[in-house]
Design an enzyme around this catalytic site. Structure first.
Site, short mmCIF file in Angstrom:
data_model
loop_
_atom_site.label_atom_id
_atom_site.label_comp_id
_atom_site.label_asym_id
_atom_site.label_seq_id
_atom_site.Cartn_x
_atom_site.Cartn_y
_atom_site.Cartn_z
N CYS A 1 0.83 -1.21 0.00
CA CYS A 1 0.00 0.00 0.00
C CYS A 1 0.86 1.27 0.00
O CYS A 1 2.04 1.25 0.35
CB CYS A 1 -0.93 -0.01 1.21
SG CYS A 1 -2.30 1.17 1.07
N ASP B 1 -5.98 -2.77 11.81
CA ASP B 1 -4.80 -1.91 11.85
C ASP B 1 -4.66 -1.37 13.26
O ASP B 1 -5.60 -1.43 14.07
CB ASP B 1 -4.97 -0.76 10.85
CG ASP B 1 -3.67 -0.07 10.48
OD1 ASP B 1 -2.61 -0.45 11.04
OD2 ASP B 1 -3.69 0.84 9.63
#
Length: 207
Positions: free
Chosen positions: A9, A128
């Protein structure tokens, strides 16, 4: 053993997209959150997605976006999956007619099973670390906060790198892992050797 999928990412440069693809990444993530040092413009994103071969998924990351902003991106960038990291509701995420995943910011007190029920149409749930701001903090969280037998595709993120991803995959057995800062030489600048080492670490865990 099943094969853990891998998303790299926060890509901003063509050479980093090529490095991710050549090392075997399953997906690349583009950040459409202006405060992020990894944010890309619509024009940049279109150029980066054009580099992708078949079967490598293009993912767009958004944080509490205005509907018009997402639609502007989708009109120019052929994203295959949307990733929402803010306080978006189920309807906020689903209105674009694209597959999507929802991020849970993990800290003590977060009930992932309850969180999951609020997003029944999500293709998966990304976990996360809770940090000030959104994403790319490079912080791990207590993996024991993930309930056993979660039952939905789980994307593990937060502070992963080549040194800890093998252990992470062996312990959690997620559907996928997502890395950004753990394969960088600077914010938004990926390191091809770190990408290759990270992917090798996942494959080692997969056996």
């Amino acid at each position: 053993m099943s094969r853990t999928r891998i998303k790299i990412c926060g890509l901003t440069r063509p050479q980093d997209v090529r490095a991710a693809v050549e090392s075997g990444a399953d997906a690349i993530g583009l950040v459409f959150y202006p405060p992020s040092p990894r944010a890309v413009s619509i024009e940049q994103a279109a150029e980066l997605v054009a580099l992708l071969p078949p079967f490598v998924t293009s993912v767009g990351l958004f944080v509490n976006p205005a509907q018009e902003a997402v639609e502007a991106v989708l009109s120019r960038v052929p994203l295959q999956l949307l990733q929402f990291h803010g306080d978006e509701s189920e309807s906020d995420c689903a209105r674009y007619g694209r597959p999507w995943i929802k991020a849970a910011r993990m800290r003590p007190g977060v009930d992932l099973l309850e969180f999951s029920t609020f997003h029944p149409r999500a293709s998966g749930i990304l976990v996360d670390a809770f940090v000030d701001g959104y994403g790319g903090g490079g912080q791990t969280f207590d993996w024991s906060l993930i309930p056993q037998g979660f039952g939905r595709p789980l994307v593990l993120s937060g502070g992963l790198d080549a040194d800890n991803v093998t252990e992470a995959v062996r312990r959690i057995r997620p559907w996928a892992v997502d890395v950004s800062s753990g394969v960088e030489s600077a914010k938004g600048i990926k390191d091809a050797a770190k990408i290759a080492a990270f992917i090798a670490g996942v494959r080692h865990a997969d056996g």
